[in-house]
Design an enzyme around this catalytic site. Structure first.
Site, PDB file in Angstrom:
ATOM      1  NE  ARG A 138      -3.692   0.122   0.209  1.00 47.26           N
ATOM      2  CZ  ARG A 138      -4.244   0.642  -0.891  1.00 47.26           C
ATOM      3  NH1 ARG A 138      -4.043   0.075  -2.074  1.00 47.26           N
ATOM      4  NH2 ARG A 138      -4.968   1.738  -0.823  1.00 47.26           N
ATOM      5  CB  CYS A 289       0.214   6.729   9.389  1.00 45.00           C
ATOM      6  SG  CYS A 289      -0.697   5.414  10.249  1.00 45.00           S
ATOM      7  CB  THR A 290      -0.833   7.125  14.614  1.00 45.12           C
ATOM      8  OG1 THR A 290      -1.781   6.287  13.932  1.00 45.12           O
ATOM      9  CG2 THR A 290      -1.506   7.788  15.792  1.00 45.12           C
ATOM     10  CB  THR A 319      -3.607  -2.132   8.195  1.00 43.92           C
ATOM     11  OG1 THR A 319      -3.317  -3.025   9.279  1.00 43.92           O
ATOM     12  CG2 THR A 319      -3.786  -0.717   8.734  1.00 43.92           C
ATOM     13  CG  ASN A 320      -2.939  -5.304   3.217  1.00 46.92           C
ATOM     14  OD1 ASN A 320      -4.074  -5.678   2.960  1.00 46.92           O
ATOM     15  ND2 ASN A 320      -2.185  -4.656   2.350  1.00 46.92           N
ATOM     16  NE  ARG A 334      -3.088  -5.158  15.367  1.00 46.17           N
ATOM     17  CZ  ARG A 334      -2.175  -4.314  14.916  1.00 46.17           C
ATOM     18  NH1 ARG A 334      -1.571  -4.558  13.763  1.00 46.17           N
ATOM     19  NH2 ARG A 334      -1.850  -3.234  15.592  1.00 46.17           N
ATOM     20  CB  THR A 347      -1.317   3.240  18.869  1.00 44.59           C
ATOM     21  OG1 THR A 347      -0.543   4.150  18.074  1.00 44.59           O
ATOM     22  CG2 THR A 347      -1.781   3.959  20.119  1.00 44.59           C
ATOM     23  N   GLY A 348       1.882   2.475  19.083  1.00 42.03           N
ATOM     24  CA  GLY A 348       3.165   2.929  19.614  1.00 42.03           C
ATOM     25  C   GLY A 348       3.388   4.409  19.413  1.00 42.03           C
ATOM     26  NE  ARG A 370      -5.011  -0.636  13.332  1.00 44.17           N
ATOM     27  CZ  ARG A 370      -4.106  -1.421  12.744  1.00 44.17           C
ATOM     28  NH1 ARG A 370      -4.514  -2.375  11.908  1.00 44.17           N
ATOM     29  NH2 ARG A 370      -2.831  -1.269  12.992  1.00 44.17           N
TER      30      ARG A 370
END
Length: 481
Positions: A138, A289-290, A319-320, A334, A347-348, A370
């Site tokens: 992506r 991204c975050t 996401t994938n 997940r 989230t890191g 998510r």
């Protein structure tokens, strides 16, 4: 003549002006490596309607619609100057000229505002810098689109190769098809052809060699004429210095990771700490991204109000890494169907803040959910400030930051009351402040920050690559510090 007739005539007049802008913008870009912007949005290769819509969007952030009749004189003035490589924002030129009380003509004011890009001050046009993509998922394909788009002047960054694992029958054709059509981001803007005999994808005239390898150590890039290249690792398989160093093969000079780096790998958020990159640093990360979405507005708030502590909750598109249907996954949740569930995960990004903002002593915590959308996420940033303020003051501050500060390429601002996530697909900013959702009470502020976690992040990656390659040209008028 009726009101409708007046409106239609006005529209046709503006269409004619926008149409006449296109060759001027194109010539400046091709011949002088000058990118024309409007409030940080590129006008290069844009259609008549796109140019008009970009002008109209100015009302969302500046409070009033900007007309091509106002910006055209500045564009015309630029074509009369001997400009060097640069980015010039005609929206900012119009705004600053309007606020200037010296009585200068448009030509005089423009020449003064861009003096750093003319005459003896001009910087030299850079030789193209080779870029290699390791992985073509992506982010890899979106970065490829951006690199091809930005190759229009013949200078700057040049995508030379993509490295992927060996595939099956018609592998090259299938990969080219995924570059050509994207279910979220739409059609590739241009033409793509496949040369299977030479394992090459031709995109808008750019020859991109597809190299098949199962491991970085299998590739000698000089065998493909690649030299001094920047390799962008989109796989996330290696995240520490030792693993990423395996990419430093013949022909590769630097490695940029599109995931959070571990250990002593620098995590870079363009606009915030990219100027801390050491010239001899060969391995770095663009964080997540975050992290890119929250760090710029966090810095903007900390600089103005001070931040004592904060919490970020991200509502993130799937996401994938998740499963389409319930199936085994190494993560506890997940494995459950991504299109059918909201999935609590980690989230890191919060812990990564300290790497990008080492001077910020506030403790930032974070968590994530998510949700069943394929792209665009929102970060809810809850901050305790060092002083009391008002909602109006915070809105004015963030609007001004998005317009005139060094963070204007990272932070966008929208006041539309009906905005939803899909409206931000294709946003080139790291995050967009939703003015209508902002909450402020005394020393507490809650920011709602939209972000295209695919395309906006890819733009940040390209900006970092431009910076380390030396092809990040200055912007005029210069942003206010």
């Amino acid at each position: 003549m009726t009101v409708n007739d007046d409106s239609f005539t006005n529209w046709k007049n503006r269409e004619e002006i926008a149409e006449s802008m296109i060759p001027m913008i194109g010539k400046l870009h091709r011949e002088q490596d000058v990118t024309i912007l409007l409030h940080s949005r590129s006008l290069v290769n844009k259609s008549v309607v796109s140019i008009l819509k970009t002008h109209r969007f100015a009302r969302q952030i500046a409070g009033a619609e900007l007309s091509v009749t106002e910006t055209m004189p500045f564009l015309r003035a630029l074509t009369a100057l001997d400009l060097g490589p640069s980015q010039i924002d005609i929206g900012m030129l119009a705004a600053t000229h309007r606020a200037d009380d010296r009585g200068l003509t448009v030509a005089e004011f423009t020449a003064e505002a861009v003096a750093g890009a003319t005459g003896a001050n001009k910087i030299d046009r850079r030789e193209p810098r080779d870029v290699v993509l390791y992985g073509f998922g992506r982010i890899g394909r979106l970065v490829a689109r951006l690199l091809i788009e930005k190759a229009g002047s013949g200078n700057g960054l040049r995508l030379r190769a993509v490295v992927v694992r060996g595939g099956g029958e018609r592998d090259l054709v299938k990969r080219a098809s995924l570059l050509r059509r994207d279910s979220v981001h739409g059609q590739f803007q241009g033409t793509i052809t496949v040369d299977e005999e030479n394992s090459t994808i031709l995109a808008n005239g750019n020859a991109v060699r597809v190299i098949y390898a199962d491991d970085p150590t299998q590739v000698d890039y000089t065998a493909y004429g690649i030299k001094d290249a920047i390799l962008i690792d989109n796989t996330g398989k290696w995240r520490d210095r030792e693993g990423l160093s395996t990419h430093l093969r013949p022909g590769i000079d630097k490695v940029v990771l599109t995931a959070p780096g571990k250990g002593d790998v620098p995590n870079i958020v363009h606009g915030v700490n990219h100027d801390t990159i050491k010239p001899d640093e060969r391995i770095l990360s663009c964080a997540s991204c975050t992290t890119n979405a929250i760090v710029p507005p966090l810095k903007a708030m900390a600089d103005e109000y001070g931040v004592l502590r904060g919490h970020v909750e991200t509502v993130h598109s799937f996401t994938n890494d998740q499963n389409l249907l319930d199936n085994y996954h190494k993560s506890e949740r997940r494995g459950r169907s991504a299109p059918l569930n909201m999935v609590i995960t980690e989230t890191g990004a919060a812990s990564a803040v300290s790497k990008a903002l080492p001077d910020l002593k506030a403790r930032i915590t974070g968590s994530s959910v998510r949700v069943p959308v394929p792209d665009v996420s929102i970060a809810i940033l809850n901050l305790q400030l060092a002083r009391e303020t008002t909602r109006e003051d915070v809105l004015d501050h963030l609007r001004e930051v998005s317009l005139t500060s060094p963070l204007k390429r990272q932070i966008d601002f929208i006041s539309a009351p009906d905005a939803v996530s899909s409206d931000f697909i294709g946003s080139r900013h790291a995050s967009i402040v939703d003015a209508g959702a902002l909450k402020v009470e005394d020393d507490n502020a809650i920011l709602y920050l939209w972000y295209d976690n695919e395309f906006g992040y890819s733009c940040q990656v390209v900006r970092v690559v431009q910076h380390v390659s030396g092809v990040e040209y200055p912007t005029y008028p210069a942003p206010e510090a």
